[in-house]
Enzyme design. Structure first.
Site, PDB file in Angstrom:
ATOM      1  N   CYS A  97       7.489  48.498  -9.973  1.00 55.84           N
ATOM      2  CA  CYS A  97       6.672  47.335 -10.329  1.00 55.84           C
ATOM      3  C   CYS A  97       6.896  46.953 -11.788  1.00 55.84           C
ATOM      4  CB  CYS A  97       5.191  47.633 -10.079  1.00 55.84           C
ATOM      5  SG  CYS A  97       4.118  46.304 -10.651  1.00 55.84           S
ATOM      6  N   GLU A 150       0.850  -1.191   0.000  1.00 54.90           N
ATOM      7  CA  GLU A 150       0.000   0.000   0.000  1.00 54.90           C
ATOM      8  C   GLU A 150       0.882   1.235   0.000  1.00 54.90           C
ATOM      9  OE1 GLU A 150      -2.282  -0.179   3.586  1.00 54.90           O
ATOM     10  OE2 GLU A 150      -3.067  -2.141   3.072  1.00 54.90           O
ATOM     11  N   CYS A 204      -2.745  48.704 -10.897  1.00 57.90           N
ATOM     12  CA  CYS A 204      -1.752  47.809 -11.503  1.00 57.90           C
ATOM     13  C   CYS A 204      -2.496  46.603 -12.102  1.00 57.90           C
ATOM     14  CB  CYS A 204      -0.777  47.349 -10.424  1.00 57.90           C
ATOM     15  SG  CYS A 204       0.392  46.101 -10.994  1.00 57.90           S
ATOM     16  N   TYR A 228      -6.756   2.149   5.495  1.00 57.85           N
ATOM     17  CA  TYR A 228      -5.742   1.097   5.391  1.00 57.85           C
ATOM     18  C   TYR A 228      -5.951  -0.008   6.422  1.00 57.85           C
ATOM     19  CZ  TYR A 228      -3.466   4.308   8.727  1.00 57.85           C
ATOM     20  OH  TYR A 228      -3.198   5.152   9.764  1.00 57.85           O
ATOM     21  N   LYS A 269       2.234   4.654   1.491  1.00 55.92           N
ATOM     22  CA  LYS A 269       2.299   5.251   2.822  1.00 55.92           C
ATOM     23  C   LYS A 269       1.897   6.712   2.672  1.00 55.92           C
ATOM     24  CE  LYS A 269       5.254   5.975   6.847  1.00 55.92           C
ATOM     25  NZ  LYS A 269       4.156   6.430   7.671  1.00 55.92           N
ATOM     26  N   CYS A 297       3.418  47.759 -13.775  1.00 58.38           N
ATOM     27  CA  CYS A 297       2.840  49.101 -13.948  1.00 58.38           C
ATOM     28  C   CYS A 297       3.865  50.213 -13.804  1.00 58.38           C
ATOM     29  CB  CYS A 297       1.679  49.301 -12.980  1.00 58.38           C
ATOM     30  SG  CYS A 297       2.230  49.419 -11.270  1.00 58.38           S
ATOM     31  N   LYS A 312      10.715   3.871   3.249  1.00 56.38           N
ATOM     32  CA  LYS A 312      10.619   5.328   3.103  1.00 56.38           C
ATOM     33  C   LYS A 312      11.466   5.825   1.945  1.00 56.38           C
ATOM     34  CE  LYS A 312       9.797   7.849   6.714  1.00 56.38           C
ATOM     35  NZ  LYS A 312       8.778   8.831   7.080  1.00 56.38           N
ATOM     36  N   CYS A 363       3.531  46.403  -4.478  1.00 51.18           N
ATOM     37  CA  CYS A 363       3.154  47.455  -5.404  1.00 51.18           C
ATOM     38  C   CYS A 363       1.820  47.961  -4.864  1.00 51.18           C
ATOM     39  CB  CYS A 363       2.969  46.874  -6.810  1.00 51.18           C
ATOM     40  SG  CYS A 363       2.073  47.972  -7.893  1.00 51.18           S
ATOM     41  N   ASP A 381       0.904  10.474   3.555  1.00 55.16           N
ATOM     42  CA  ASP A 381       1.486  11.403   4.502  1.00 55.16           C
ATOM     43  C   ASP A 381       0.414  12.388   4.950  1.00 55.16           C
ATOM     44  OD1 ASP A 381       3.444  12.338   6.055  1.00 55.16           O
ATOM     45  OD2 ASP A 381       4.542  13.395   4.490  1.00 55.16           O
TER      46      ASP A 381
END
Ligand code: IVH
Length: 659
Positions: free
Chosen positions: A417, A128, A440, A237, A130, A420, A323, A435, A132
């Site tokens: 910027c 299966e 903008c 699981y 693993k 703009c 792992k 900005c 996280d």
């Protein structure tokens, strides 16, 4: 309802109620099935619109007959009252950890331990992913979900039932009326994780480091309404023992049959070398999965063997987690360029020589901000280690000192910027350069997209792509312009037929009767999310009332802090924003709380209804309160003035008594 239980109003109503009960049950079964098609099987059979219709019908009936609401009704997935703390739960069987392996040799050693202990050479292994995320135990009694708890320290966890109920792939009731404990991992798919972080960054909220933190943070939320907004997923699981089920593989198939999700990468092999080969082949796919995995779990398939092998205090002897190493790679920073976000935030981004990380080509990595670049000492031209942080967003970990030639160039934050040309600004004490030019292009388009979003004005047919097009073709330069669009403007655009143009116009018109707090949120004021918007709307009847509001006044509202208040004051004090609001008003948008005619004896009073009302539906009762100038609310707090308790009032009544 108890069968034959006499009611005050006699048999007539009893019969009606029986009919309604049947109707409600049928609706629930139908919705339940469509949830399964949509969320578990990923194969919807009806449109979202049709689904919403069923759902609203059920909600309407349950509102009228609150005594008929059951804990496994699909309407209960929306979350309830916030908690002060979670209750603790002692697990019947502890939730163990897993032994880990990082190398081929360690896998072979595991295989040897298993064979020696069982005195058996033929072992079938079940594989299966693993996942996280966060480990959760679900308890079903006669097929109905009764309790969900976190792993905690393995022995004592926290009761997170209300939060878990909001996860669509956790069935509220199973296809079979059995007692079973199911364990699995709550995860947040990568794409949703990125979206969640983007939204948080926009609101200046702390971003989650990886999908696992985001999933854990969402489940361990005292306010289940917040959890319900996070697109969490559940991967099972483990299932407690059931008659006739003697292998891990059969458990997984059975869990799928009774309503859980199943993983397409489940596999089994008769020898450890094939197991290792498969694990290696999966490593390349790892980066392309929709969710994060940090390895593969290898389990002895036979339950009988599992029992014989048993467990240490920490982990079972019949399973091991292989792992994978973190996804890292070496490359070169060719350039560092900046990006402008919706709120004008300037983010430096490393442009990399393309590098393959677990099957995904990475060309860009975020450098977060100027200080972060200084802290890591990174320069343009550096050889760097890049990592998919939490295996999702690529980031630069460090530069490689040995590879420095002296030709590397320091990054200098720009002062204008790039979109703009406006002077940039970094407020004292903040890490983000911005900005602050409200016109903008990055900000204008960002505001258009937010304005049309679901939860804001909900203009279904204007998504990001059309918003950009409308801006680029100069058809729309601010949100008020949306309401001046004509069908002929749209048919001029590429790929727009008469019908699709009409759809856009219809959804624009349809947005005109959204309540005014939605408009307040849709304006995209910094730090004003939908909750803050509705808080403000409860205290100010009109957007115009906010034109000369002072921050000090706003902070008197519970839930509004000084930063938010300052941002609101600033927004409404700007002449351009005031003009924009006047234009929206002239287009017929409600910039006020709906005006109530006649006397307002309930002005300023907050009402909460709980329990069943006999003569009137809850919606109608709430409307009455509104018409008399009062404010109906769904939860009891210190601000509540009146609680109207019908029959069988729930926890709101208890809370009101306490307060
Ligand atoms: S089996 C008794 N299977 O990993 C067996 N665990 O490091 C223990 N996990 O707490 C669990 N995917 O949260 C199992 N396919 C999987 C898993 C898995 C993720 C998590 C689980 C556990 C942790 C142990």
């Amino acid at each position: 309802m108890e069968r034959g239980a006499p009611t005050k109003s006699g048999r007539g109503e009893d019969l009606d109620k029986a009919k309604v009960k049947k109707l409600i049950e049928n609706l629930r079964a139908e919705i339940h099935q469509h949830d399964h098609f949509y969320y578990v099987l990923d194969k919807p059979k009806i449109s979202d619109g049709e689904y919403d219709k069923l759902f609203r019908e059920l909600q309407g009936l349950e509102k009228k007959f609150p005594t008929l609401v059951t804990p496994d009704s699909p309407t209960q997935r929306v979350g309830g009252e916030p908690l002060k703390a979670f209750k603790t739960v002692k697990h019947g069987i502890p939730l163990l950890s897993l032994d880990k392996a990082n190398t081929e040799e360690e896998m072979i050693a595991f295989d040897k331990r298993v064979k020696d202990a069982l005195k058996e050479e033929n072992i079938n292994y079940f594989l299966e992913m693993k996942y996280d995320g966060l480990a959760i135990s679900l308890k079903y009694f006669k097929g109905v979900l009764t309790n969900a708890s976190t792993r905690g320290d393995g022995v004592i966890g926290e009761d997170v039932t209300n939060n878990i109920k909001t996860i669509r792939t956790v069935p509220l009731h199973l296809q079979e009326k059995i007692d079973i404990e199911v364990r699995g991992e709550v995860i947040l798919p990568n794409e949703d994780f990125l979206k969640l972080n983007e939204a948080r960054a926009e609101k200046d909220e702390a971003i989650f480091a990886n999908p696992r933190n985001a999933a854990a943070g969402s489940v361990r939320q005292l306010n289940s309404k917040i959890t319900s907004k996070r697109p969490l997923d559940f991967m099972p699981y483990y299932g407690s023992s059931q008659p006739g089920i003697d292998t891990e593989e059969k458990i997984m198939k059975y869990l799928f049959k009774i309503g859980f999700k199943s993983n397409p990468y489940l596999w089994h092999f008769n020898n450890i070398h094939d197991v290792i080969k498969y694990i290696k082949s999966l490593e390349d796919k790892r980066g392309k999965l929709q969710y994060e995995i940090d390895g593969v779990v290898v389990k002895v398939n036979s339950i009988d063997y599992q029992k014989k092998l048993g467990a240490t205090a920490r982990a079972p002897r019949w399973a091991i987690a292989f792992k994978y190493p973190p996804i890292q790679g070496l490359t070169i920073i060719e350039d560092i360029k900046v990006q402008v976000g919706r709120t004008g935030a300037i983010t430096p981004v490393a442009h990399l020589k393309p590098v393959n990380l677990a099957g995904v080509t990475v060309k860009r990595a975020t450098l977060h901000n100027e200080d972060e670049i200084k802290r890591k000492g990174i320069k343009i031209g550096d050889h760097v280690v890049v990592q998919r942080a939490g295996d999702v967003i690529p980031e630069v970990v460090k530069f490689v000192k040995e590879k420095r030639t002296g030709k590397e160039k320091e990054f200098k934050m720009i002062n204008k910027c790039p979109l703009c040309g406006e002077e940039l600004f970094r407020p004292q004490g903040e890490v983000i350069t911005r900005c602050i030019n409200a016109s903008c292009p990055a900000q204008v388009v960002g505001r258009l997209i937010l304005f049309c979003m679901r939860g804001a004005m909900d203009i279904e047919h204007i998504g990001p792509a059309l918003a950009i097009q409308l801006y680029e073709k100069k058809l729309v330069k601010d949100v008020a312009d949306i309401y001046t669009l004509k069908k002929s403007d749209l048919t001029k655009l590429e790929r727009f037929a008469d019908k699709s143009a009409q759809n856009v116009i219809d959804s624009i018109q349809g947005s005109k009767d959204r309540p005014y707090d939605r408009l307040l949120f849709a304006l995209g004021i910094r730090m004003v999310g939908s909750t803050v918007a509705s808080l403000i709307a409860q205290h100010y009847d009109s957007l115009e009332d906010l034109f000369d509001v002072k921050a000090a006044e706003l902070t008197k509202i519970a839930g509004i802090g000084p930063k938010v208040a300052a941002s609101v004051e600033h927004f409404f004090s700007q002449k351009e924003n005031q003009k924009l609001i006047e234009r929206l008003k002239n287009q017929g948008l409600p910039i006020k709380t709906k005006k109530v005619k006649g006397p307002q004896p309930l002005k300023g009073k907050t009402f909460v209804f709980t329990g069943g009302l006999d003569k009137i539906s809850r919606t109608d009762a709430e409307e009455l309160v509104r018409n008399l100038g009062g404010h109906p609310s769904s939860s009891v707090s210190k601000q509540t003035d009146f609680v109207v308790a019908g029959h069988e009032p729930g926890s709101k009544f208890d809370k009101a008594k306490k307060l």
